[in-house]
Write a protein that holds these residues in place. Sequence first.
Motif, PDB file in Angstrom:
ATOM      1  N   PHE A  56      41.070   0.959  77.461  1.00  0.00           N
ATOM      2  CA  PHE A  56      39.845   0.799  78.227  1.00  0.00           C
ATOM      3  C   PHE A  56      39.517   2.075  78.982  1.00  0.00           C
ATOM      4  O   PHE A  56      40.393   2.703  79.570  1.00  0.00           O
ATOM      5  CB  PHE A  56      39.988  -0.339  79.246  1.00  0.00           C
TER       6      PHE A  56
ATOM      7  N   ILE B 176      33.508   1.799  87.015  1.00  0.00           N
ATOM      8  CA  ILE B 176      33.186   0.556  87.727  1.00  0.00           C
ATOM      9  C   ILE B 176      32.482   0.943  89.020  1.00  0.00           C
ATOM     10  O   ILE B 176      33.049   1.628  89.874  1.00  0.00           O
ATOM     11  CB  ILE B 176      34.456  -0.271  88.030  1.00  0.00           C
TER      12      ILE B 176
ATOM     13  N   GLN C  97      35.699  -8.988  88.626  1.00  0.00           N
ATOM     14  CA  GLN C  97      35.871  -9.555  87.283  1.00  0.00           C
ATOM     15  C   GLN C  97      36.892  -8.766  86.468  1.00  0.00           C
ATOM     16  O   GLN C  97      37.734  -9.341  85.775  1.00  0.00           O
ATOM     17  CB  GLN C  97      34.524  -9.604  86.550  1.00  0.00           C
ATOM     18  N   VAL C  98      36.829  -7.433  86.526  1.00  0.00           N
ATOM     19  CA  VAL C  98      37.772  -6.598  85.780  1.00  0.00           C
ATOM     20  C   VAL C  98      39.194  -6.830  86.283  1.00  0.00           C
ATOM     21  O   VAL C  98      40.139  -6.936  85.492  1.00  0.00           O
ATOM     22  CB  VAL C  98      37.369  -5.107  85.846  1.00  0.00           C
TER      23      VAL C  98
ATOM     24  N   LEU D  26      45.407  -3.018  86.876  1.00  0.00           N
ATOM     25  CA  LEU D  26      44.509  -2.003  86.353  1.00  0.00           C
ATOM     26  C   LEU D  26      44.910  -0.595  86.794  1.00  0.00           C
ATOM     27  O   LEU D  26      45.249  -0.371  87.956  1.00  0.00           O
ATOM     28  CB  LEU D  26      43.093  -2.304  86.871  1.00  0.00           C
TER      29      LEU D  26
ATOM     30  N   PHE E 244      37.340  -8.120  79.082  1.00  0.00           N
ATOM     31  CA  PHE E 244      37.033  -6.876  79.786  1.00  0.00           C
ATOM     32  C   PHE E 244      35.569  -6.504  79.597  1.00  0.00           C
ATOM     33  O   PHE E 244      34.878  -6.145  80.556  1.00  0.00           O
ATOM     34  CB  PHE E 244      37.940  -5.743  79.291  1.00  0.00           C
TER      35      PHE E 244
ATOM     36  N   ALA F  86      33.425  -8.619  81.687  1.00  0.00           N
ATOM     37  CA  ALA F  86      33.597  -8.318  83.108  1.00  0.00           C
ATOM     38  C   ALA F  86      32.800  -7.092  83.553  1.00  0.00           C
ATOM     39  O   ALA F  86      32.442  -6.986  84.721  1.00  0.00           O
ATOM     40  CB  ALA F  86      35.085  -8.108  83.418  1.00  0.00           C
ATOM     41  N   LEU F  87      32.503  -6.180  82.639  1.00  0.00           N
ATOM     42  CA  LEU F  87      31.802  -4.952  83.002  1.00  0.00           C
ATOM     43  C   LEU F  87      30.410  -5.200  83.569  1.00  0.00           C
ATOM     44  O   LEU F  87      29.927  -4.411  84.381  1.00  0.00           O
ATOM     45  CB  LEU F  87      31.680  -4.028  81.791  1.00  0.00           C
TER      46      LEU F  87
END
Length: 189
Positions: A38, A42, A50-51, A58, A98, A101-102
């Motif tokens: 990924f 963000i 969300q991510v 992360l 993912f 979530a973006l």
Amino acid sequence: MSNSAAAAVLTTADLTEAIRAVRTLLSRADISQGEVDFDAVIRSPDALTQVLHVLPDLVWWASAGKEHGSSEAGDNPADSLPIQVLDWGRPLDRAEPFIAALGPDPGAVRWDLAAWPAVPEAGLEAISQTYAYLTLTVNCRDLYQNKPSQDHTVHVHARDRNGDQIARVHWLADQVGGRFTGRVELAPL
């Protein structure tokens, strides 16, 4: 480190269509040892929430620089927005959550495949995992989120082996109703 050429085979404003194309291409690939990487910027607290739900551990750093916050330092990413995400080697099932979530933030998901199998009817030999990748850019036109856009692009990577790279790119584009326009980006592997 080596590089591959990422060829754009489908650009669409419809994220569902782009994901459908990715699923089709994954069905043509050997994903037995696949994983996803990924890369994203963000910007919004909602997207970050969300991510983090998808990837709680992360890997990130502040877009202003690591001295302004990073996962390595144990900082809170919400205090460092916008952040840059570069997270590698995740399970395949994390890709679509993912992407969802973006939201409107730009990103790229790269599937590291075990191989592009041979396609004898098209005269294509198998390509090993060294050069077998598929990337979906979301809300941007390029692999690095430098060209924000409201559309999404599917890119295929294939090594030039016995001169079959362009033939494979065209074949893969045909599988998703796209076409190779000649747009290629250098992608570090």
